[in-house]
Design a protein around this motif. Structure first.
Motif, short mmCIF file in Angstrom:
data_model
loop_
_atom_site.label_atom_id
_atom_site.label_comp_id
_atom_site.label_asym_id
_atom_site.label_seq_id
_atom_site.Cartn_x
_atom_site.Cartn_y
_atom_site.Cartn_z
N TYR A 123 4.96 0.84 3.73
CA TYR A 123 6.05 0.08 4.14
C TYR A 123 6.95 0.66 4.94
O TYR A 123 8.04 0.08 5.59
CB TYR A 123 6.65 -0.37 2.71
N PHE A 124 7.01 2.04 4.96
CA PHE A 124 7.95 2.79 5.72
C PHE A 124 7.28 3.09 7.19
O PHE A 124 8.22 3.90 7.70
CB PHE A 124 8.53 3.93 4.96
N GLY A 125 6.45 2.69 7.39
CA GLY A 125 5.57 2.90 8.65
C GLY A 125 4.92 4.18 8.57
O GLY A 125 4.69 4.74 9.66
N ILE A 126 4.56 4.79 7.58
CA ILE A 126 3.77 6.21 7.44
C ILE A 126 2.50 5.76 7.24
O ILE A 126 2.20 5.30 5.85
CB ILE A 126 4.50 7.20 6.75
N GLY A 127 1.43 5.75 8.15
CA GLY A 127 0.12 5.78 7.51
C GLY A 127 -0.37 6.77 6.67
O GLY A 127 0.09 7.97 6.51
N ALA A 128 -1.62 6.16 5.97
CA ALA A 128 -2.19 7.14 5.22
C ALA A 128 -2.68 8.38 5.67
O ALA A 128 -2.72 9.50 5.19
CB ALA A 128 -3.27 6.57 4.40
N ASP A 129 -3.25 8.40 7.09
CA ASP A 129 -3.68 9.56 7.43
C ASP A 129 -2.60 10.76 7.77
O ASP A 129 -2.76 11.87 8.00
CB ASP A 129 -4.21 9.16 9.01
N ALA A 130 -1.32 10.22 8.03
CA ALA A 130 -0.25 11.10 8.38
C ALA A 130 0.44 11.72 7.19
O ALA A 130 1.16 12.86 7.30
CB ALA A 130 1.06 10.28 9.06
N VAL A 131 0.15 11.25 5.96
CA VAL A 131 1.00 11.73 4.73
C VAL A 131 0.47 12.87 4.41
O VAL A 131 1.44 13.84 4.21
CB VAL A 131 0.61 10.91 3.67
N PRO A 132 -0.91 13.67 4.39
CA PRO A 132 -0.93 14.85 4.19
C PRO A 132 -0.39 15.99 5.19
O PRO A 132 0.22 16.80 4.72
CB PRO A 132 -2.59 15.05 4.52
N GLY A 133 -0.36 15.77 6.25
CA GLY A 133 0.31 16.37 7.45
C GLY A 133 1.83 16.74 7.36
O GLY A 133 2.52 17.82 7.29
#
Length: 346
Positions: A123-133
């Motif tokens: 919802y904040f524009g942060i995709g799941a693929d970007a979260v770990p990094g």
């Protein structure tokens, strides 16, 4: 099995601040009253989860709410469990942490993590693929400057997600070298990482399953003398309701759990996401899986002490308020935990 000796036990509060069906301002005030009571009763800390865009969490800015807790208490420690670092710029996170530690007089317990449901970050524009990094970089930056901000002086970091050049660090936390840190750990490998980094852990699940995680935590510390000088908390999370008798406690806890469950499932159902396979879908299942410990003071005491020993935990995270439990019920439970367990074994 390594015994958990009662003299080593400590007791804290965990809270989702999930919707109780009433005015949100009234709910905040009731939680502050509960925190005041737990402060007077001698609980160690109040830990607040961070959730967004869901009735499962009415405290999306834990540090903001905890600053109020700090002003209403004197000894009770406090902190997010966990602060979703992938949502924060690490510089902003550092500044908030310093403020809260200073406002509380050095009572901050800092929990950090990625979060359990990627859609909240989406919802904040942060995709799941970007979260770990993002989480890896933010936690690396944060821990570097928390350990000794005055030594660092200025912040420089070049990464994929954050690029910081000669940022002056003008704040510092109250505690030295830094506030105690926490992570949620439900797998042996995450427990080993926590032990290696001097971090406390919070676990949830059947005590026999949690034991695998706590054994890994202890094994790393025993095999690595430099893993940390201070004893660390190994936390076990339980929803707890004490009543005048078992029947009374069940009558309070069952509808409260059903409401809590509805709030938990909100985003899963809204986005057609399967719920976690280990989530108890009925109150009876929650009791059977040991997530909920409910009954008279005597039966709750026996159950909790037994589960703590089997789990190999030395810190009980009591979720005293959930769903539509009345404030009086939460206060009654807190008082009985103090008199029946803390006064005897804490």
């Amino acid at each position: 099995m390594t015994n958990v000796f009662p003299s080593n036990l400590a007791f804290g509060i965990f809270d989702h601040l999930d919707e109780d069906g009433r005015d949100i301002g009234r709910q905040y005030e009731d939680r502050l009253i509960l925190a005041e009571a737990c402060d007077q009763l001698g609980f160690y800390a109040y830990h607040l989860a961070e959730h967004h865009c869901t009735p499962h969490g009415r405290g999306p800015s834990p540090n903001l709410f905890l600053s109020s807790v700090a002003q209403r208490t004197r000894r009770l420690r406090l902190g997010p469990l966990v602060m979703l670092l992938a949502l924060y710029h690490p510089l902003r996170a550092f500044e908030e942490i310093c403020m809260l530690d200073q406002l509380s007089g050095g009572r901050l317990e800092l929990g950090i993590g990625r979060g359990a449901l990627p859609i909240e970050l989406g919802y904040f524009g942060i995709g799941a693929d970007a979260v770990p990094g993002r989480y890896a970089e933010a936690s690396e930056i944060l821990m570097e400057i928390l350990v000794n901000p005055m030594k660092v002086g200025t912040l420089c970091y070049q990464g994929r997600h954050f690029d910081l050049n000669d940022v002056p660090l003008t704040l510092r936390p109250h505690q030295r070298p830094h506030p105690p840190t926490w992570v949620a750990a439900n797998r042996p490998e995450s427990a080993a990482w926590a032990a290696a980094n001097g971090t406390n852990i919070a676990c949830v699940g059947p005590s026999s399953s949690v034991r695998k995680t706590t054994d890994a935590f202890r094994a790393y510390r025993e095999d690595n003398a430099g893993a940390g000088d201070q004893a660390q908390f190994i936390g076990l999370l339980r929803m707890v309701v004490v009543g005048r008798c078992d029947t009374h406690a069940y009558s309070l806890a069952a509808p409260a759990y059903e409401r809590w469950l509805k709030s938990f499932q909100f985003l899963y159902e809204l986005n057609a996401i399967p719920t976690p396979p280990n989530l108890p879908l009925t109150f009876d299942a929650a009791v059977e899986s040991e997530l909920c410990v409910v009954g008279s003071a005597e039966s709750v005491r026996k159950a909790l002490l037994g589960q703590l020993e089997v789990a190999g935990a030395n810190y009980l995270l009591c979720q005293l308020a959930f769903g539509n439990l009345p404030l009086d019920a939460s206060l009654y439970t807190a008082t009985n935990i103090q008199s029946e367990i803390m006064a005897r074994f804490g």
